[in-house]
Design an enzyme around this catalytic site. Structure first.
Site, short mmCIF file in Angstrom:
data_model
loop_
_atom_site.label_atom_id
_atom_site.label_comp_id
_atom_site.label_asym_id
_atom_site.label_seq_id
_atom_site.Cartn_x
_atom_site.Cartn_y
_atom_site.Cartn_z
N LYS A 239 -3.57 3.37 -2.40
CA LYS A 239 -4.85 4.06 -2.50
C LYS A 239 -4.71 5.45 -1.91
O LYS A 239 -4.36 5.61 -0.76
CB LYS A 239 -5.95 3.30 -1.76
CG LYS A 239 -6.23 1.90 -2.29
CD LYS A 239 -7.31 1.23 -1.47
CE LYS A 239 -7.58 -0.18 -1.99
NZ LYS A 239 -6.45 -1.08 -1.72
N ASP B 229 0.82 -1.21 0.00
CA ASP B 229 0.00 0.00 0.00
C ASP B 229 0.85 1.26 0.00
O ASP B 229 2.04 1.23 0.29
CB ASP B 229 -0.90 0.02 1.24
CG ASP B 229 -2.15 -0.83 1.05
OD1 ASP B 229 -2.37 -1.33 -0.07
OD2 ASP B 229 -2.90 -1.01 2.03
N MET C 159 -7.80 9.11 8.17
CA MET C 159 -8.07 9.63 6.82
C MET C 159 -9.01 10.83 6.85
O MET C 159 -9.91 10.96 6.02
CB MET C 159 -8.65 8.52 5.92
CG MET C 159 -7.74 7.33 5.77
SD MET C 159 -8.54 5.86 5.06
CE MET C 159 -9.53 5.28 6.45
#
Length: 466
Positions: free
Chosen positions: A272, A250, A385
């Protein structure tokens, strides 16, 4: 990396040492252990060097250095106490593309000699790039105490059976899987215990049992890499990182952690970012299954913990449906790592009796959360996030009853050398984000425990946060 690590084969090759003192004598001893042919050039010699010459183990020339001494040399070492002579040896050697080491002056040589741990035929070299030979020796001492003497026997037995294993298994992967299996099992313990006959019998038994295997068996390792600091990896994570054939990693996996996977593993980026997925999640799930079905050992390396906003559950659902074997290795989640490195306890008897982990955006991109619950006092709320939604987060908490003066922190690149902590409250935190060029990954911590940061802050990033 300032130096390219390499082991040179200098058996029976002519090498030059310029210098006749005790330092030169140590270098000569190292060269002789590597079975080199050594010429020593120096006006005077130590008794040790003279004794080696008398026994015919080295050739000597009792005079000053001459350029012709470098003719047809495989390697040169300048070990005099005369700086200008050392510089001349180095310059002339490099003009001839001869590797040259200048003792105590790595800047003008082309290679350095590391501290070594020897378990013949195993050799381990430790180098600090010339920055601190003392530190290199200390590291060597630590390794010496942790690497049993039996490793030499282990390597010799492996070498003895290499051709048999190669003949038995056509595939490189099958051979590698076999050796990894026996080197982690009873054979390994028998060798280190000095039971070499039993070890041979065990190796032959394992070879017979494995001979019917025609294809490697695949598996997926779902591993949490933690928040960024490689020292926070678990032992199990590191062991599987060294075994994997393919690494699917990731965006949040830091480069120092990625550098710790097996060097010849295939790397596949599956990062991502907000509204930018290198591989859509559904395709990624099937990719893991396909690779494992081809016999690959697949490392799915995720930042933080795979089961805390890491989509690990979605991935193993697919693996189970496809009949693929897997393991899950927990990692230190960002909330625990970033809060600890920021001196912010997530719970505290005086301020917070509970803690909530919340994602800063849902699958559909919204942040429609249970705000009345999140706005309750005497709890810590951690938003993953949440950088792009920081204003909406703060406004929603205020709208549902949380005091505007509630302390809030935004941790940027937590636990890494770029670790930064931005302290404010629900009213001021969005403005701090606008004022500073903040880059993800980030974590937002809301609650009275944030006030502990100034008192408990202990981590000093190696990159200035000014």
């Amino acid at each position: 990396m300032d130096f390219f690590p390499i082991f040179l084969d200098i058996k029976s090759k002519p090498c030059l040492v310029v210098g006749g003192g005790s330092v030169a004598a140590r270098k000569v001893t190292q060269l002789l252990r590597a079975k080199a042919q050594v010429l020593v050039v120096a006006p005077t010699l130590t008794s040790e060097l003279q004794a080696l010459a008398d026994k015919g183990e080295i050739t000597i020339a009792q005079r000053g250095f001459e350029p012709g001494d470098l003719e047809n040399r495989a390697l040169a070492i300048a070990a005099t106490d005369n700086e200008s002579v050392n510089e001349e040896v180095s310059r002339l050697a490099q003009e001839r593309y001869i590797p040259v080491n200048v003792v105590d002056n790595p800047d003008i040589g082309s290679f350095i000699t590391p501290s070594t741990i020897e378990r013949d035929p195993v050799q381990i070299a430790v180098s600090t790039g010339g920055a601190s030979p003392v530190l290199a020796r200390q590291l060597r001492a630590k390794l010496e105490s942790s690497i049993p003497a039996g490793y030499g026997h282990l390597a010799s037995l492996v070498e003895e059976y290499r051709d048999q294993v190669k003949a038995r298994f056509d595939s490189v992967e099958l051979r590698r899987n076999f050796w990894e299996s026996v080197l982690e099992g009873r054979f390994y313990e028998l060798v280190l215990g000095g039971k070499l006959k039993a070890a041979r019998e065990e190796l032959e038994r394992a070879l017979d049992e494995a001979s019917h295997v025609t294809e490697p068996s695949g598996e997926v390792y779902l591993v949490g890499a933690g928040p960024g600091d490689p020292d926070l990896l678990t032992f199990r994570a590191l062991r599987l990182m060294q075994r994997a054939d393919v690494v699917v990693y990731d965006r949040l996996v830091s480069q120092p952690i990625l550098d710790m996977v097996r060097r010849d593993a295939e790397l596949i980026y599956a990062g991502k970012a907000r509204a930018d997925h290198a591989i859509p999640q559904e395709e990624l799930n099937m990719l893991l299954a396909r690779l494992a079905k081809k016999g690959k050992r697949v490392l799915r390396l995720k930042g933080g913990d795979p089961f805390i906003f890491g989509r690990g559950g979605e991935e193993i659902e697919t693996l189970m449906a496809e009949g693929v074997a897997f393991q899950v290795v927990p990692g230190i989640t960002a909330a625990a790592g970033c809060a600890s490195y920021s001196g912010i306890p997530l719970t505290h008897r005086d301020y917070a009796q509970s803690v909530c982990f919340v994602t800063g955006h849902l699958k559909d991109g919204s942040i429609d959360l249970n705000w009345p619950m999140l706005a309750q006092p005497q709890q810590t709320v951690v938003f993953y996030m949440g950088l792009h939604g920081v204003k909406a987060i703060c406004d929603s908490l205020i709208a549902h009853g949380r005091d505007v003066a509630t302390p809030a922190a935004l941790v940027e690149k937590g636990t890494t050398p770029e670790h930064k902590v931005h302290i404010g409250n629900l009213e001021t935190l969005p403005g701090l984000v606008e004022q500073h060029d903040i880059k993800p990954p980030t974590l937002i911590i809301v609650g009275e425990v944030v006030d502990m940061h100034e008192k408990l802050s202990w981590f000093e990033p190696s990159v200035s946060s000014n």
